[in-house]
Design a protein around this motif. Structure first.
Motif, mmCIF file in Angstrom:
data_model
loop_
_atom_site.group_PDB
_atom_site.id
_atom_site.type_symbol
_atom_site.label_atom_id
_atom_site.label_comp_id
_atom_site.label_asym_id
_atom_site.label_seq_id
_atom_site.Cartn_x
_atom_site.Cartn_y
_atom_site.Cartn_z
ATOM 1 N N GLY A 117 -16.399 -3.778 -3.622
ATOM 2 C CA GLY A 117 -15.212 -2.412 -2.494
ATOM 3 C C GLY A 117 -13.919 -2.835 -2.887
ATOM 4 O O GLY A 117 -13.893 -3.487 -4.236
ATOM 5 N N ILE A 118 -13.347 -2.325 -2.205
ATOM 6 C CA ILE A 118 -11.436 -2.222 -2.566
ATOM 7 C C ILE A 118 -10.546 -2.978 -1.537
ATOM 8 O O ILE A 118 -10.702 -2.599 -0.257
ATOM 9 C CB ILE A 118 -10.629 -1.685 -3.377
ATOM 10 C CG1 ILE A 118 -9.353 -2.367 -3.776
ATOM 11 C CG2 ILE A 118 -10.642 -0.390 -2.710
ATOM 12 C CD1 ILE A 118 -8.809 -0.960 -4.668
ATOM 13 N N ALA A 119 -9.738 -4.385 -1.628
ATOM 14 C CA ALA A 119 -9.162 -4.788 -0.287
ATOM 15 C C ALA A 119 -8.077 -3.519 -0.388
ATOM 16 O O ALA A 119 -7.789 -2.993 -1.322
ATOM 17 C CB ALA A 119 -8.596 -5.946 -0.514
ATOM 18 N N VAL A 120 -7.689 -2.979 1.273
ATOM 19 C CA VAL A 120 -6.338 -2.200 1.330
ATOM 20 C C VAL A 120 -5.599 -3.029 2.168
ATOM 21 O O VAL A 120 -6.309 -3.929 3.145
ATOM 22 C CB VAL A 120 -6.735 -1.030 1.408
ATOM 23 C CG1 VAL A 120 -5.856 -0.050 2.438
ATOM 24 C CG2 VAL A 120 -7.837 -0.062 0.770
ATOM 25 N N PHE A 121 -4.258 -2.731 2.167
ATOM 26 C CA PHE A 121 -3.661 -3.800 3.261
ATOM 27 C C PHE A 121 -2.683 -2.233 4.780
ATOM 28 O O PHE A 121 -2.634 -1.839 3.902
ATOM 29 C CB PHE A 121 -2.719 -4.082 2.272
ATOM 30 C CG PHE A 121 -2.754 -5.441 1.822
ATOM 31 C CD1 PHE A 121 -2.284 -6.673 2.458
ATOM 32 C CD2 PHE A 121 -3.240 -5.917 0.483
ATOM 33 C CE1 PHE A 121 -3.164 -8.103 2.023
ATOM 34 C CE2 PHE A 121 -3.094 -6.828 -0.417
ATOM 35 C CZ PHE A 121 -3.053 -7.699 0.840
ATOM 36 N N ASP A 122 -2.923 -2.844 5.337
ATOM 37 C CA ASP A 122 -2.259 -2.099 6.694
ATOM 38 C C ASP A 122 -0.549 -2.782 6.627
ATOM 39 O O ASP A 122 -0.963 -4.340 7.681
ATOM 40 C CB ASP A 122 -3.116 -2.246 8.370
ATOM 41 C CG ASP A 122 -2.384 -2.018 9.314
ATOM 42 O OD1 ASP A 122 -1.161 -0.981 9.038
ATOM 43 O OD2 ASP A 122 -3.373 -2.059 10.304
ATOM 44 N N LYS A 123 0.091 -2.425 6.001
ATOM 45 C CA LYS A 123 0.858 -3.184 5.898
ATOM 46 C C LYS A 123 2.170 -3.173 7.376
ATOM 47 O O LYS A 123 3.104 -3.436 7.428
ATOM 48 C CB LYS A 123 2.450 -2.048 5.096
ATOM 49 C CG LYS A 123 1.639 -2.042 4.278
ATOM 50 C CD LYS A 123 2.853 -0.790 3.281
ATOM 51 C CE LYS A 123 2.561 -0.954 1.732
ATOM 52 N NZ LYS A 123 3.478 -0.701 0.964
ATOM 53 N N ASN A 124 1.534 -1.664 8.945
ATOM 54 C CA ASN A 124 2.086 -2.502 10.034
ATOM 55 C C ASN A 124 1.622 -3.992 10.734
ATOM 56 O O ASN A 124 2.279 -3.893 11.473
ATOM 57 C CB ASN A 124 1.243 -1.211 10.404
ATOM 58 C CG ASN A 124 1.783 -0.456 10.696
ATOM 59 O OD1 ASN A 124 3.269 -0.048 10.307
ATOM 60 N ND2 ASN A 124 1.430 0.896 10.797
ATOM 61 N N ARG A 125 0.259 -5.027 10.218
ATOM 62 C CA ARG A 125 0.486 -5.843 10.615
ATOM 63 C C ARG A 125 -0.186 -6.718 9.892
ATOM 64 O O ARG A 125 0.133 -7.925 9.833
ATOM 65 C CB ARG A 125 -1.453 -5.275 10.986
ATOM 66 C CG ARG A 125 -1.380 -4.147 12.147
ATOM 67 C CD ARG A 125 -2.795 -4.476 12.947
ATOM 68 N NE ARG A 125 -3.065 -5.207 13.773
ATOM 69 C CZ ARG A 125 -3.978 -6.657 13.969
ATOM 70 N NH1 ARG A 125 -4.448 -6.577 12.449
ATOM 71 N NH2 ARG A 125 -3.973 -7.595 14.383
ATOM 72 N N CYS A 126 -0.117 -6.174 8.433
ATOM 73 C CA CYS A 126 0.455 -7.648 7.361
ATOM 74 C C CYS A 126 1.199 -8.775 7.582
ATOM 75 O O CYS A 126 3.203 -7.790 7.934
ATOM 76 C CB CYS A 126 0.100 -7.178 6.273
ATOM 77 S SG CYS A 126 0.542 -8.302 4.722
ATOM 78 N N ILE A 127 1.601 -9.636 7.720
ATOM 79 C CA ILE A 127 2.299 -11.103 8.277
ATOM 80 C C ILE A 127 4.277 -10.096 7.413
ATOM 81 O O ILE A 127 5.047 -10.335 7.625
ATOM 82 C CB ILE A 127 2.504 -12.180 8.123
ATOM 83 C CG1 ILE A 127 1.408 -12.864 9.255
ATOM 84 C CG2 ILE A 127 3.554 -13.255 8.598
ATOM 85 C CD1 ILE A 127 0.663 -14.021 9.622
ATOM 86 N N PRO A 128 3.869 -10.733 6.071
ATOM 87 C CA PRO A 128 5.458 -9.734 5.621
ATOM 88 C C PRO A 128 5.581 -9.330 5.077
ATOM 89 O O PRO A 128 7.302 -8.179 5.320
ATOM 90 C CB PRO A 128 4.828 -10.283 3.991
ATOM 91 C CG PRO A 128 3.191 -10.514 3.808
ATOM 92 C CD PRO A 128 2.740 -10.769 5.110
ATOM 93 N N PHE A 129 4.847 -7.846 5.533
ATOM 94 C CA PHE A 129 5.157 -6.620 5.791
ATOM 95 C C PHE A 129 5.995 -6.497 7.129
ATOM 96 O O PHE A 129 7.369 -5.991 7.857
ATOM 97 C CB PHE A 129 4.389 -5.217 5.823
ATOM 98 C CG PHE A 129 3.788 -5.328 4.043
ATOM 99 C CD1 PHE A 129 4.354 -4.520 3.344
ATOM 100 C CD2 PHE A 129 3.016 -5.575 3.033
ATOM 101 C CE1 PHE A 129 4.546 -4.521 1.334
ATOM 102 C CE2 PHE A 129 2.659 -5.445 2.486
ATOM 103 C CZ PHE A 129 3.050 -5.164 1.715
#
Length: 512
Positions: free
Chosen positions: A420-432
């Motif tokens: 599969g492929i990894a996807v970031f949730d920018k509302n919860r990812c620490i840097p974002f």
């Protein structure tokens, strides 16, 4: 000689059970990526696994499953010897039946037909594309219970005992434990403490089968086991025969004590006999013997026309209804299968739900599905990255799969196989979300060229603007191993999740 047959059978049963448990223990990572033994032997001799493979799309796995065909041929000669001498679940029922207590039985003879109706239903469903053999296969039930329930419990108890003796030394006992532990850790404990999602449900099913002994001895084997039904059909005209066919008029000892209920007033039913040979010991006059002879006409299975048609119709209707549901990945984008898994439809038709791949998974990533893969995917393996990850340099799951549901991969193929492929949730990812640097996902990414990279960009944090390293997934490099999701320090649902988009087993995916 009459008494020795019984002890010989018990010895063979215990030897086979010990051998299967030994193969189970050997199904483990011990520092090498290649397993030295045919640990999936139990399912290579399983006719139901071979039947599932034969009904699945593609060619039959002769190289893996020819021993199952040999067992079937031997059944035509010896009768249901597998049930009485080899089956690990049957041996377990013989042993634990004494503990839980056995019902007086026998139950109504009509119950004997249930296993044949179930077999017909499973074959009809499998022929039309719905494979459910693994849910009822006694060998799958046995190994699944070991994998998901008993083995994790053993690891928990053993590690707990050794930890307690280490933390609170006991004279004489702790020094002995220190000497024993290296052997136990190397050969009897898992590479990592196992824990599985359906452990309790799996154990309850196993307990239910054992509890049926309270109704009748070997109730499962006599009335419900589809593998027993298949052997029963093959054994009706076996060359190994009991003499005399019917119980003697002046004695009914074998009629009362036959564990399989194969001896009746009307004669000996070869399709129900487990070939335990105990009836030689039951006979006070020494009249009963077993001998080779020409096949003779046996009593038919005596299935009702209504029951036969109902079983066939149920399988024929259920299969296409299950097949017209939307594709699983369209309903569940987080359904991940092991690397090397064939296309989903074929995967569910080939997978026997044995649990071998889950047992051998180094990263503890594979778990049994409940409804993740739809109602027809119960107990099939799914990869759960929040719990564990697919080890980059591991190919063990493909080595142990007995039916080809997971293809064996070389290490080079494994490195290129996309789960599969990894996807970031920018509302919860620490840097974002917080404007704070976090490098964990990039540090753990195992691909030769990192599939997760950073872009330095300004992030507004309150009234302050900061330059922060923001993670980004390089699509052409990500294989979906899930270690980024496993190691992410954010509690709860991970802000980086692996979806099944672009997986290698879907070659026509427009996004691949």
């Amino acid at each position: 000689m009459k008494v020795s047959w019984r002890y010989l059978r018990i010895a063979v049963q215990l030897l086979c059970l010990g051998g299967f448990v030994l193969l189970f223990v050997l199904t483990e990572y011990r520092g090498k990526d290649q397993l030295a033994y045919p640990v999936s032997l139990l399912f290579r001799i399983d006719p139901l696994a071979a039947l599932a493979d034969a009904l699945a799309p593609g060619s039959f796995g002769w190289s893996l499953l020819w021993p199952a065909l040999l067992v079937v041929l031997l059944t035509f000669v010896l009768g249901r010897f597998f049930c009485g001498w080899i089956c690990p679940l049957g041996t377990t029922l013989d042993g634990l039946g004494r503990v839980v207590g056995r019902g007086r039985g026998p139950v109504s003879a009509g119950w004997r037909r249930c296993k044949y109706y179930l077999l017909i239903f499973l074959v009809a469903a499998g022929f039309f594309g719905l494979q459910l053999f693994g849910l009822f296969d006694p060998l799958a039930i046995f190994l699944r219970t070991l994998t998901l329930s008993l083995y994790p419990a053993w690891n928990l108890i053993a590690n707990g005992v050794f930890d307690r003796l280490y933390q609170n030394p006991v004279p004489f006992v702790s020094p002995l434990a220190d000497r024993i532990y290296p052997f136990v850790d190397t050969y009897l404990l898992s590479f990592h403490p196992p824990a599985f999602t359906l452990a309790v449900l799996t154990l309850l099913v196993f307990f239910a089968i054992i509890a049926l002994e309270k109704i009748e001895r070997r109730f499962w084997c006599k009335n419900l086991c589809p593998l027993g039904a298949l052997f029963g059909l093959c054994a009706r005209h076996a060359l190994l025969r009991r003499e005399p066919v019917a119980p003697c008029a002046d004695c009914s000892a074998c009629l009362q004590q036959c564990r399989s209920g194969a001896v009746t007033d009307a004669g000996h039913r070869g399709g129900e006999c487990l070939v335990c040979l105990d009836c030689e010991g039951f006979c006070p006059q020494g009249r009963v013997r077993w001998a080779w002879g020409r096949p003779r006409a046996g009593r038919g299975v005596n299935l009702s026309r209504r029951g036969l048609l109902t079983s066939l119709a149920a399988g024929m209707v259920l299969a296409p209804v299950a097949g017209v549901t939307p594709a699983v990945w369209q309903r569940h984008s987080y359904l991940l299968r092991p690397p090397g898994a064939v296309a989903e439809k074929e995967f569910q038709q080939r997978c026997i739900r044995c649990g071998e791949c889950m047992k051998v998974c180094i990263g503890g990533a594979l778990h049994p599905a409940l409804l993740d893969a739809g109602p027809t995917g119960l107990w099939t393996p799914v990869l759960v990255p929040r719990i564990g990850y697919c080890e980059y340099n591991c190919t063990l799951c493909g080595q142990v799969c007995p039916t080809g549901a997971i293809r064996p991969l070389s290490l080079e193929e494994k490195h290129k196989t996309v789960i599969g492929i990894a996807v970031f949730d920018k509302n919860r990812c620490i840097p974002f979300a917080r404007g704070e640097e976090c490098l964990v996902c990039e540090e753990h990414c195992p691909t030769g060229e990192k599939a997760i990279v950073f872009d330095v960009r300004p992030v507004q944090v309150g009234d302050e603007e900061r330059l922060v390293k923001l993670p980004r997934v390089v699509r052409r490099l990500c294989i979906g191993c899930g270690i980024c999701e496993t190691r992410c320090p954010v509690e709860g649902i991970s802000p980086v999740r692996v979806t099944n988009e672009g997986e290698s087993r879907r070659p026509f995916d427009p996004w691949a």
